[in-house]
Scaffold this motif. Structure first.
Motif, PDB file in Angstrom:
ATOM      1  N   LEU A 276       0.880  -1.159   0.000  1.00 41.48           N
ATOM      2  CA  LEU A 276       0.000   0.000   0.000  1.00 41.48           C
ATOM      3  C   LEU A 276       0.919   1.209   0.000  1.00 41.48           C
ATOM      4  O   LEU A 276       1.710   1.391   0.928  1.00 41.48           O
ATOM      5  N   TYR A 277       0.864   2.009  -1.023  1.00 40.78           N
ATOM      6  CA  TYR A 277       1.800   3.108  -1.145  1.00 40.78           C
ATOM      7  C   TYR A 277       1.299   4.407  -0.531  1.00 40.78           C
ATOM      8  O   TYR A 277       2.091   5.272  -0.186  1.00 40.78           O
ATOM      9  N   PHE A 278       0.020   4.559  -0.392  1.00 42.00           N
ATOM     10  CA  PHE A 278      -0.490   5.839   0.066  1.00 42.00           C
ATOM     11  C   PHE A 278      -1.893   5.648   0.634  1.00 42.00           C
ATOM     12  O   PHE A 278      -2.702   4.924   0.057  1.00 42.00           O
ATOM     13  N   ILE A 279      -2.144   6.282   1.763  1.00 45.15           N
ATOM     14  CA  ILE A 279      -3.491   6.282   2.328  1.00 45.15           C
ATOM     15  C   ILE A 279      -3.753   7.687   2.840  1.00 45.15           C
ATOM     16  O   ILE A 279      -2.880   8.328   3.421  1.00 45.15           O
TER      17      ILE A 279
ATOM     18  N   MET B 238       6.686  10.367   6.556  1.00 47.85           N
ATOM     19  CA  MET B 238       7.566  11.527   6.546  1.00 47.85           C
ATOM     20  C   MET B 238       7.615  12.135   7.941  1.00 47.85           C
ATOM     21  O   MET B 238       6.580  12.295   8.589  1.00 47.85           O
ATOM     22  N   LYS B 239       8.817  12.473   8.411  1.00 51.99           N
ATOM     23  CA  LYS B 239       8.996  13.018   9.754  1.00 51.99           C
ATOM     24  C   LYS B 239       8.191  14.300   9.968  1.00 51.99           C
ATOM     25  O   LYS B 239       7.704  14.561  11.062  1.00 51.99           O
ATOM     26  N   GLU B 240       8.053  15.096   8.926  1.00 48.18           N
ATOM     27  CA  GLU B 240       7.338  16.364   9.038  1.00 48.18           C
ATOM     28  C   GLU B 240       5.827  16.174   9.198  1.00 48.18           C
ATOM     29  O   GLU B 240       5.125  17.095   9.598  1.00 48.18           O
TER      30      GLU B 240
ATOM     31  N   ASP C  28       0.840  14.700  12.140  1.00 44.67           N
ATOM     32  CA  ASP C  28      -0.521  14.146  12.248  1.00 44.67           C
ATOM     33  C   ASP C  28      -0.525  12.666  11.899  1.00 44.67           C
ATOM     34  O   ASP C  28      -1.148  11.856  12.589  1.00 44.67           O
ATOM     35  N   ALA C  29       0.181  12.295  10.839  1.00 43.47           N
ATOM     36  CA  ALA C  29       0.230  10.887  10.433  1.00 43.47           C
ATOM     37  C   ALA C  29       0.983  10.051  11.461  1.00 43.47           C
ATOM     38  O   ALA C  29       0.565   8.931  11.784  1.00 43.47           O
ATOM     39  N   LEU C  30       2.078  10.587  11.992  1.00 41.33           N
ATOM     40  CA  LEU C  30       2.828   9.854  13.011  1.00 41.33           C
ATOM     41  C   LEU C  30       1.944   9.559  14.220  1.00 41.33           C
ATOM     42  O   LEU C  30       1.919   8.430  14.721  1.00 41.33           O
ATOM     43  N   ARG C  31       1.197  10.550  14.688  1.00 38.47           N
ATOM     44  CA  ARG C  31       0.284  10.334  15.833  1.00 38.47           C
ATOM     45  C   ARG C  31      -0.825   9.356  15.473  1.00 38.47           C
ATOM     46  O   ARG C  31      -1.207   8.505  16.281  1.00 38.47           O
TER      47      ARG C  31
ATOM     48  N   SER D 130      16.604   8.327   3.430  1.00 35.60           N
ATOM     49  CA  SER D 130      17.767   9.162   3.782  1.00 35.60           C
ATOM     50  C   SER D 130      17.495  10.042   4.994  1.00 35.60           C
ATOM     51  O   SER D 130      17.929  11.188   5.052  1.00 35.60           O
ATOM     52  N   GLY D 131      16.742   9.509   5.961  1.00 35.55           N
ATOM     53  CA  GLY D 131      16.474  10.231   7.198  1.00 35.55           C
ATOM     54  C   GLY D 131      15.302  11.183   7.148  1.00 35.55           C
ATOM     55  O   GLY D 131      14.980  11.820   8.141  1.00 35.55           O
ATOM     56  N   LYS D 132      14.628  11.269   6.019  1.00 39.51           N
ATOM     57  CA  LYS D 132      13.468  12.170   5.896  1.00 39.51           C
ATOM     58  C   LYS D 132      12.194  11.550   6.434  1.00 39.51           C
ATOM     59  O   LYS D 132      11.205  12.240   6.652  1.00 39.51           O
ATOM     60  N   ALA D 133      12.203  10.239   6.622  1.00 39.80           N
ATOM     61  CA  ALA D 133      11.016   9.516   7.074  1.00 39.80           C
ATOM     62  C   ALA D 133      11.405   8.524   8.144  1.00 39.80           C
ATOM     63  O   ALA D 133      12.583   8.226   8.338  1.00 39.80           O
ATOM     64  N   VAL D 134      10.392   8.022   8.850  1.00 35.28           N
ATOM     65  CA  VAL D 134      10.606   6.956   9.820  1.00 35.28           C
ATOM     66  C   VAL D 134       9.838   5.732   9.358  1.00 35.28           C
ATOM     67  O   VAL D 134       8.811   5.842   8.688  1.00 35.28           O
ATOM     68  N   THR D 135      10.366   4.578   9.701  1.00 35.58           N
ATOM     69  CA  THR D 135       9.656   3.331   9.448  1.00 35.58           C
ATOM     70  C   THR D 135       8.966   2.943  10.744  1.00 35.58           C
ATOM     71  O   THR D 135       9.551   2.990  11.817  1.00 35.58           O
ATOM     72  N   MET D 136       7.687   2.603  10.621  1.00 34.07           N
ATOM     73  CA  MET D 136       6.886   2.172  11.763  1.00 34.07           C
ATOM     74  C   MET D 136       6.343   0.794  11.462  1.00 34.07           C
ATOM     75  O   MET D 136       6.154   0.428  10.297  1.00 34.07           O
TER      76      MET D 136
END
Length: 73
Positions: free
Chosen positions: A3-6, A39-41, A44-47, A62-68
């Protein structure tokens, strides 16, 4: 399966659509673990993913995102 995008429309957020959609995807998946990059920025998505049981497992893009990752069955 990937799934590439939600996303939900901004005016539909906060009504439980995103969690129901993601839970349905997870319940229908033949896998026990789901991993995704956020994406780290995008705080809202991270929460959002943290509320659904996802936790940080590393960095991506390259450090712009986190893997969860979350385990489910």
């Amino acid at each position: 399966t990937k799934l590439y995008f939600i996303n939900t429309r901004e005016d539909w957020r906060g009504h439980g659509i995103g969690p129901r959609l993601l839970r349905a995807i997870m319940e229908d998946s033949p896998h026990e673990v789901m991993a995704l990059d956020v994406m780290k920025e995008n705080q809202d998505a991270l929460r959002f993913y943290e509320r659904l049981g996802f936790s940080y497992v590393g960095e991506a893009m390259s450090g712009k995102a986190v893997t969860m990752s979350a385990k489910f069955s």
